[in-house]
Motif scaffolding. Structure first.
Motif, PDB file in Angstrom:
ATOM      1  N   ASN A  94       0.859  -1.183   0.000  1.00 14.85           N
ATOM      2  CA  ASN A  94       0.000   0.000   0.000  1.00 14.85           C
ATOM      3  C   ASN A  94       0.894   1.232   0.000  1.00 14.85           C
ATOM      4  OD1 ASN A  94      -2.008   1.889   0.293  1.00 14.85           O
ATOM      5  ND2 ASN A  94      -3.032   0.842   1.981  1.00 14.85           N
ATOM      6  N   GLN A  95       0.738   2.088  -0.996  1.00 18.99           N
ATOM      7  CA  GLN A  95       1.627   3.236  -1.145  1.00 18.99           C
ATOM      8  C   GLN A  95       1.395   4.285  -0.057  1.00 18.99           C
ATOM      9  OE1 GLN A  95       1.154   4.588  -5.246  1.00 18.99           O
ATOM     10  NE2 GLN A  95       3.157   3.728  -5.726  1.00 18.99           N
ATOM     11  N   VAL A  96       2.510   4.818   0.442  1.00 12.91           N
ATOM     12  CA  VAL A  96       2.504   5.914   1.412  1.00 12.91           C
ATOM     13  C   VAL A  96       3.208   7.098   0.763  1.00 12.91           C
ATOM     14  CG1 VAL A  96       3.285   6.680   3.680  1.00 12.91           C
ATOM     15  CG2 VAL A  96       2.527   4.308   3.344  1.00 12.91           C
ATOM     16  N   THR A  97       2.583   8.268   0.778  1.00  8.06           N
ATOM     17  CA  THR A  97       3.155   9.449   0.137  1.00  8.06           C
ATOM     18  C   THR A  97       4.169  10.119   1.060  1.00  8.06           C
ATOM     19  OG1 THR A  97       1.138   9.822  -1.137  1.00  8.06           O
ATOM     20  CG2 THR A  97       2.652  11.686  -0.907  1.00  8.06           C
ATOM     21  N   LEU A  98       5.415  10.206   0.588  1.00  8.43           N
ATOM     22  CA  LEU A  98       6.478  10.875   1.337  1.00  8.43           C
ATOM     23  C   LEU A  98       6.609  12.347   0.929  1.00  8.43           C
ATOM     24  CD1 LEU A  98       9.239   8.091   1.093  1.00  8.43           C
ATOM     25  CD2 LEU A  98       7.608   8.460   2.950  1.00  8.43           C
ATOM     26  N   ILE A  99       6.483  12.622  -0.371  1.00  6.20           N
ATOM     27  CA  ILE A  99       6.578  13.980  -0.910  1.00  6.20           C
ATOM     28  C   ILE A  99       5.425  14.158  -1.899  1.00  6.20           C
ATOM     29  CG2 ILE A  99       7.963  15.589  -2.287  1.00  6.20           C
ATOM     30  CD1 ILE A  99      10.461  14.105  -1.303  1.00  6.20           C
ATOM     31  N   ASN A 100       4.739  15.299  -1.813  1.00  3.52           N
ATOM     32  CA  ASN A 100       3.567  15.514  -2.660  1.00  3.52           C
ATOM     33  C   ASN A 100       3.677  16.843  -3.402  1.00  3.52           C
ATOM     34  OD1 ASN A 100       1.075  15.246  -3.871  1.00  3.52           O
ATOM     35  ND2 ASN A 100      -0.087  15.823  -2.044  1.00  3.52           N
ATOM     36  N   GLY A 101       3.991  16.780  -4.709  1.00  6.25           N
ATOM     37  CA  GLY A 101       3.989  17.960  -5.564  1.00  6.25           C
ATOM     38  C   GLY A 101       5.039  18.993  -5.213  1.00  6.25           C
ATOM     39  N   LEU A 102       6.221  18.545  -4.851  1.00  4.36           N
ATOM     40  CA  LEU A 102       7.302  19.459  -4.498  1.00  4.36           C
ATOM     41  C   LEU A 102       8.035  19.927  -5.749  1.00  4.36           C
ATOM     42  CD1 LEU A 102       9.154  20.737  -2.263  1.00  4.36           C
ATOM     43  CD2 LEU A 102      10.540  18.655  -2.456  1.00  4.36           C
ATOM     44  N   ALA A 103       8.242  21.234  -5.870  1.00  5.03           N
ATOM     45  CA  ALA A 103       9.004  21.773  -7.005  1.00  5.03           C
ATOM     46  C   ALA A 103      10.497  21.575  -6.746  1.00  5.03           C
ATOM     47  CB  ALA A 103       8.706  23.246  -7.182  1.00  5.03           C
ATOM     48  N   ILE A 104      11.180  20.920  -7.688  1.00  2.00           N
ATOM     49  CA  ILE A 104      12.619  20.692  -7.556  1.00  2.00           C
ATOM     50  C   ILE A 104      13.341  21.355  -8.719  1.00  2.00           C
ATOM     51  CG2 ILE A 104      12.301  18.540  -6.272  1.00  2.00           C
ATOM     52  CD1 ILE A 104      12.961  16.996  -8.800  1.00  2.00           C
ATOM     53  N   GLY A 105      14.561  21.790  -8.462  1.00  2.00           N
ATOM     54  CA  GLY A 105      15.291  22.546  -9.463  1.00  2.00           C
ATOM     55  C   GLY A 105      16.200  21.687 -10.315  1.00  2.00           C
ATOM     56  N   ILE A 106      16.963  22.371 -11.137  1.00  2.00           N
ATOM     57  CA  ILE A 106      17.927  21.711 -12.023  1.00  2.00           C
ATOM     58  C   ILE A 106      18.973  20.985 -11.179  1.00  2.00           C
ATOM     59  CG2 ILE A 106      19.709  22.114 -13.755  1.00  2.00           C
ATOM     60  CD1 ILE A 106      18.076  24.541 -14.682  1.00  2.00           C
ATOM     61  N   GLY A 107      19.282  19.761 -11.568  1.00  2.00           N
ATOM     62  CA  GLY A 107      20.250  18.952 -10.828  1.00  2.00           C
ATOM     63  C   GLY A 107      19.597  17.885  -9.979  1.00  2.00           C
ATOM     64  N   GLY A 108      18.301  18.049  -9.690  1.00  2.00           N
ATOM     65  CA  GLY A 108      17.594  17.017  -8.959  1.00  2.00           C
ATOM     66  C   GLY A 108      17.355  17.358  -7.503  1.00  2.00           C
ATOM     67  N   TYR A 109      17.059  16.331  -6.727  1.00  2.00           N
ATOM     68  CA  TYR A 109      16.660  16.523  -5.326  1.00  2.00           C
ATOM     69  C   TYR A 109      17.109  15.308  -4.518  1.00  2.00           C
ATOM     70  CZ  TYR A 109      13.630  17.281  -1.274  1.00  2.00           C
ATOM     71  OH  TYR A 109      13.148  17.473  -0.009  1.00  2.00           O
ATOM     72  N   THR A 110      17.511  15.575  -3.278  1.00  2.00           N
ATOM     73  CA  THR A 110      17.924  14.499  -2.375  1.00  2.00           C
ATOM     74  C   THR A 110      17.113  14.574  -1.098  1.00  2.00           C
ATOM     75  OG1 THR A 110      20.182  14.434  -3.241  1.00  2.00           O
ATOM     76  CG2 THR A 110      19.829  13.516  -1.051  1.00  2.00           C
ATOM     77  N   ALA A 111      16.587  13.433  -0.671  1.00  2.00           N
ATOM     78  CA  ALA A 111      15.818  13.354   0.575  1.00  2.00           C
ATOM     79  C   ALA A 111      16.468  12.308   1.488  1.00  2.00           C
ATOM     80  CB  ALA A 111      14.371  12.973   0.290  1.00  2.00           C
ATOM     81  N   ASN A 112      16.642  12.669   2.753  1.00  2.00           N
ATOM     82  CA  ASN A 112      17.228  11.754   3.732  1.00  2.00           C
ATOM     83  C   ASN A 112      16.154  11.258   4.689  1.00  2.00           C
ATOM     84  OD1 ASN A 112      20.118  11.960   3.007  1.00  2.00           O
ATOM     85  ND2 ASN A 112      19.845  14.103   3.579  1.00  2.00           N
ATOM     86  N   TYR A 113      16.175   9.956   4.933  1.00  2.00           N
ATOM     87  CA  TYR A 113      15.201   9.343   5.834  1.00  2.00           C
ATOM     88  C   TYR A 113      15.926   8.429   6.820  1.00  2.00           C
ATOM     89  CZ  TYR A 113      11.714  10.895   2.453  1.00  2.00           C
ATOM     90  OH  TYR A 113      10.935  11.658   1.616  1.00  2.00           O
ATOM     91  N   ASN A 114      15.387   8.367   8.020  1.00  2.00           N
ATOM     92  CA  ASN A 114      15.855   7.401   8.997  1.00  2.00           C
ATOM     93  C   ASN A 114      14.817   6.294   9.073  1.00  2.00           C
ATOM     94  OD1 ASN A 114      17.798   6.497  10.733  1.00  2.00           O
ATOM     95  ND2 ASN A 114      17.050   7.615  12.516  1.00  2.00           N
ATOM     96  N   CYS A 115      15.228   5.073   8.747  1.00  2.00           N
ATOM     97  CA  CYS A 115      14.323   3.921   8.802  1.00  2.00           C
ATOM     98  C   CYS A 115      14.330   3.384  10.225  1.00  2.00           C
ATOM     99  CB  CYS A 115      14.761   2.843   7.832  1.00  2.00           C
ATOM    100  SG  CYS A 115      14.873   3.406   6.114  1.00  2.00           S
TER     101      CYS A 115
END
Length: 296
Positions: A95-116
């Motif tokens: 079952n999908q869980v939304t971590l990021i919803n409609g975030l504008a990201i720039g040139i070069g991409g995006y990095t997200a850090n999570y603690n499991c």
């Protein structure tokens, strides 16, 4: 002409997205083991060369986080959470869980850090635990998917202590001149063991010095998680390692349970079989106890 231009732009963007937009997940640090939690960090990277709008979702492909050596040891995946520093996202099987919803990201991409973080744990048996997580990114151009195997290692956790140390055998004047004297220690030492897996308890006699007579040990009692032990009176020799006992994990139940208090009670005995008196003097002898991983 304008229509042709728009078609060319669309073809370019589609080709560009396939070549330069993607998602990657990797471990970003070691595992931290708490009394009731396990945590390990990951990093999710979205690569692109143009500005996009990002939605990121995750779902568990397995119902459990499972020990790769013994599949009977498993944790419901619902006890796993991804924390972004602010919010906890509970992971749900299939079952999908939304971590990021409609975030504008720039040139070069995006990095997200999570603690499991795995919560509400008991005592975990040693080994490697794994589960599969599917990350889905949906950008302005097209979606991408990656399956990441979350993995952490639980080491052997073992400890040994004694409640009575040193052990003393006291000789009276009658004992000293009794050529057939048999004297036991006045206080029974108790060796306490703690382990999250199979174990063996070893007594090392490398510190054994001069003895005035023959010296013996006898195990007089054990707790429930001791599966095998020396059950006969045994003469002690110098520079030996005696495997006193073997046992199972000292827990009420693996994965969900807590540690128990498990022990081995020892009696030491001096026997004078020389037929003559015991020489006067002070006799100091020491043993050391250690606990090691037992056979699987």
């Amino acid at each position: 002409m304008k229509k042709l231009f728009l078609i060319l732009i669309l073809i370019f963007l589609t080709s560009f997205n396939k070549g330069y937009c993607g998602i990657a997940v990797q471990s970003s640090g070691g595992t931290t083991i708490g009394s009731t939690t396990i945590s390990t960090p990951i990093q999710v990277s979205i690569s692109t060369l143009i500005s996009l709008t990002l939605t990121l979702k995750v779902k568990a492909l397995d119902q459990f986080i499972t020990n790769t050596t013994n599949s009977n040891y498993k944790i419901p995946v619902s006890q796993l959470y991804l924390n972004n520093g602010t919010n906890d996202f509970q992971i749900i099987y299939n079952n999908q869980v939304t971590l990021i919803n409609g975030l504008a990201i720039g040139i070069g991409g995006y990095t997200a850090n999570y603690n499991c973080i795995v919560k509400s744990l008991g005592v975990l048996p040693p080994g490697t635990y794994t589960t599969r997580l599917q990350f889905d990114s949906n950008t302005t151009l097209s979606p991408d998917t990656v399956v990441y195997t979350l993995s952490f290692v639980i080491p052997n956790t073992q400890d040994v202590s004694t409640s009575t140390n040193p052990v003393k055998i006291t000789l009276t004047p009658e004992n000293v001149f009794d050529g057939n004297a048999v004297i036991d220690n006045t206080v029974t030492p108790q060796i306490i063991v703690k382990s999250n897996g199979k174990w063996k308890l070893i007594m090392n006699t490398s510190g054994l010095g001069t003895l005035p007579a023959n010296y013996y040990f006898l195990i007089t009692g054990v707790s429930s998680n001791v599966t095998n032990y020396i059950n006969t009176e045994t003469q002690i020799q110098p520079n030996q390692q005696y495997v006193l006992a073997n046992g199972n994990a000292t827990v009420t139940a693996p994965v969900t349970g807590n540690y128990t208090t498990d022990y081995i009670n020892l009696k030491f005995r001096l026997k004078n079989t020389s037929g003559t008196y015991i020489p006067e003097g002070t006799y100091n002898n020491s043993f050391t106890y250690s606990i090691q991983a037992g056979d699987s």
